[in-house]
Design an enzyme around this catalytic site. Structure first.
Site, PDB file in Angstrom:
ATOM      1  N   TYR A  33      -0.450  -3.321   5.924  1.00 52.17           N
ATOM      2  CA  TYR A  33       0.781  -2.888   6.577  1.00 52.17           C
ATOM      3  C   TYR A  33       0.586  -1.585   7.337  1.00 52.17           C
ATOM      4  CZ  TYR A  33       1.570   0.839   3.163  1.00 52.17           C
ATOM      5  OH  TYR A  33       1.447   1.983   2.422  1.00 52.17           O
ATOM      6  N   ARG A  52      -5.625   1.061  13.171  1.00 50.39           N
ATOM      7  CA  ARG A  52      -5.870   1.040  11.718  1.00 50.39           C
ATOM      8  C   ARG A  52      -5.443  -0.300  11.117  1.00 50.39           C
ATOM      9  NH1 ARG A  52      -3.293   5.625   8.033  1.00 50.39           N
ATOM     10  NH2 ARG A  52      -1.417   4.467   8.540  1.00 50.39           N
ATOM     11  N   LYS A 147      -5.373   0.010   3.919  1.00 50.89           N
ATOM     12  CA  LYS A 147      -3.918   0.120   3.777  1.00 50.89           C
ATOM     13  C   LYS A 147      -3.320  -1.241   3.392  1.00 50.89           C
ATOM     14  CE  LYS A 147      -0.065   2.457   6.071  1.00 50.89           C
ATOM     15  NZ  LYS A 147       0.295   3.312   4.940  1.00 50.89           N
ATOM     16  N   GLU A 180      -5.077  12.430  -2.633  1.00 54.02           N
ATOM     17  CA  GLU A 180      -3.994  12.424  -1.637  1.00 54.02           C
ATOM     18  C   GLU A 180      -2.669  12.205  -2.362  1.00 54.02           C
ATOM     19  OE1 GLU A 180      -4.315   8.982   0.983  1.00 54.02           O
ATOM     20  OE2 GLU A 180      -5.181   7.809  -0.643  1.00 54.02           O
TER      21      GLU A 180
HETATM   22  N1  PMP Z   1      -2.043   8.263   2.099  1.00 51.44           N
HETATM   23  C1  PMP Z   1      -1.311   7.249   1.621  1.00 51.44           C
HETATM   24  C2  PMP Z   1      -1.655   6.670   0.281  1.00 51.44           C
HETATM   25  C3  PMP Z   1      -0.240   6.738   2.371  1.00 51.44           C
HETATM   26  O1  PMP Z   1       0.489   5.702   1.906  1.00 51.44           O
HETATM   27  C4  PMP Z   1       0.087   7.336   3.609  1.00 51.44           C
HETATM   28  C5  PMP Z   1       1.264   6.844   4.402  1.00 51.44           C
HETATM   29  N2  PMP Z   1       0.985   5.655   5.022  1.00 51.44           N
HETATM   30  C6  PMP Z   1      -0.706   8.392   4.067  1.00 51.44           C
HETATM   31  C7  PMP Z   1      -1.768   8.832   3.289  1.00 51.44           C
HETATM   32  C8  PMP Z   1      -0.440   9.033   5.416  1.00 51.44           C
HETATM   33  O2  PMP Z   1      -0.864   8.197   6.435  1.00 51.44           O
HETATM   34  P1  PMP Z   1      -0.143   8.195   7.869  1.00 51.44           P
HETATM   35  O3  PMP Z   1      -0.206   9.603   8.365  1.00 51.44           O
HETATM   36  O4  PMP Z   1      -0.977   7.290   8.676  1.00 51.44           O
HETATM   37  O5  PMP Z   1       1.249   7.720   7.671  1.00 51.44           O
END
Ligand code: PMP
Length: 284
Positions: A33, A52, A147, A180
């Site tokens: 997603y 991505r 993702k 994270e």
């Molecule tokens: N890490 C995780 C586990 C996430 O779910 C997200 C949000 N999608 C992010 C980092 C940040 O990614 P992005 O800046 O692409 O939204």
């Protein structure tokens, strides 16, 4: 206000948009997603998110039938039909529909694309509030760089954080390093004004907002380092913030019981947030 979503080629009312009970995304989390923000017809980091998505599809070997351009047309149509000026688009592609069986070998199934558009309150120019975070053990599978919709550890972490009055749960790996957030990348700023976030080492998602913020910061002469830092360094930082497509740059003012910057939003976090918005619009 129309509320139209897209499921497998059909644009229809959100309430009538249904996914087959044999969808592999439903059974196994066998799906990937993206979430993309848009504002007055401008998508934030569209290419990055779509690239991505195709990378995630490739990583789990889903042969998607649509091109990036076709996907962009569908998403743009959906936003127009819904007449929304500020919001987010949720895009999910599952491996498809098949009788339940772990292995997909030999299955001749078409991936299933579904898209939901959500109207959001445009709070970009509102007074910025810092958020609280808690830390938790990182108990996810060893491929958090893809993702996928397999998000149970993230769901539990975010809920635990919310139950404790916090906005985000920050994962800590078995060596005590920050990986994270449950749905964000985590950054610290030290007393030398160095901006630090974990490198893309397979243990985190390669955040699109992370990449853009790092790029804009460097272009503006700031020092950005991509390296691991421990939970204790997080506690002792001058500033802490998170990045994600839906939270942009959001300052963190408390981690567990420790106040960061005396519980106040730091100036560099504010500057980075403003930089993110101003430069994004310049780069469209
Ligand atoms: N890490 C995780 C586990 C996430 O779910 C997200 C949000 N999608 C992010 C980092 C940040 O990614 P992005 O800046 O692409 O939204």
């Amino acid at each position: 206000m129309p509320n139209i979503s897209y499921v497998d080629g059909v644009y229809q009312n959100y309430e009538n948009s249904k996914i087959n009970i044999n969808d592999r995304g439903y059974h196994f989390g066998d799906s990937v997603y993206e979430v993309i923000l848009f504002n007055e017809g401008i998508f934030y980091d569209f290419e990055g998110h779509i690239n991505r998505l195709f990378g995630s599809l490739n990583a789990i070997n889903i042969k998607f039938h649509l091109s990036k351009i076709s996907l962009k047309i569908i998403i743009s149509n959906l936003i127009k039909i819904n007449r929304i000026s500020f919001g987010s688009v949720y895009i999910q592609v599952s491996r498809g529909i098949a009788e339940r069986n772990h292995s997909y070998k030999g299955m001749n199934i078409k991936p299933l694309l579904s898209i939901i558009v959500n109207k959001k309150l445009n709070n970009i120019n509102n007074k910025l509030n810092g958020v609280k975070a808690i830390t938790l053990d990182d108990n996810r599978w060893s491929r958090p760089d893809i993702k996928t919709t397999q998000l149970l550890p993230n769901v539990l972490a975010k809920t635990e954080a919310n139950k404790k009055g916090a906005f985000e749960g920050i994962f800590i790996d078995s060596d005590g390093y920050v990986t994270e957030g449950s749905s964000s990348n985590i950054w610290i700023i030290n007393y030398n004004n160095e901006i630090i976030t974990r490198a893309i080492d397979g243990q985190i998602l390669s955040g699109i907002t992370r990449k853009t913020v790092a790029q804009f910061a460097k272009l503006n002469g700031l020092i950005v380092k991509e390296e691991k830092f421990k939970k204790e360094e997080l506690y002792k930082s001058k500033e802490v913030f998170l990045t994600s497509a839906s939270s942009f740059v959001t300052p963190i003012i408390k981690v567990d019981d420790i106040e960061i910057n005396d519980g106040k939003i730091g100036q560099m976090s504010i500057d980075l947030r403003n930089l993110y918005f101003s430069e994004l619009h310049n780069y469209q």
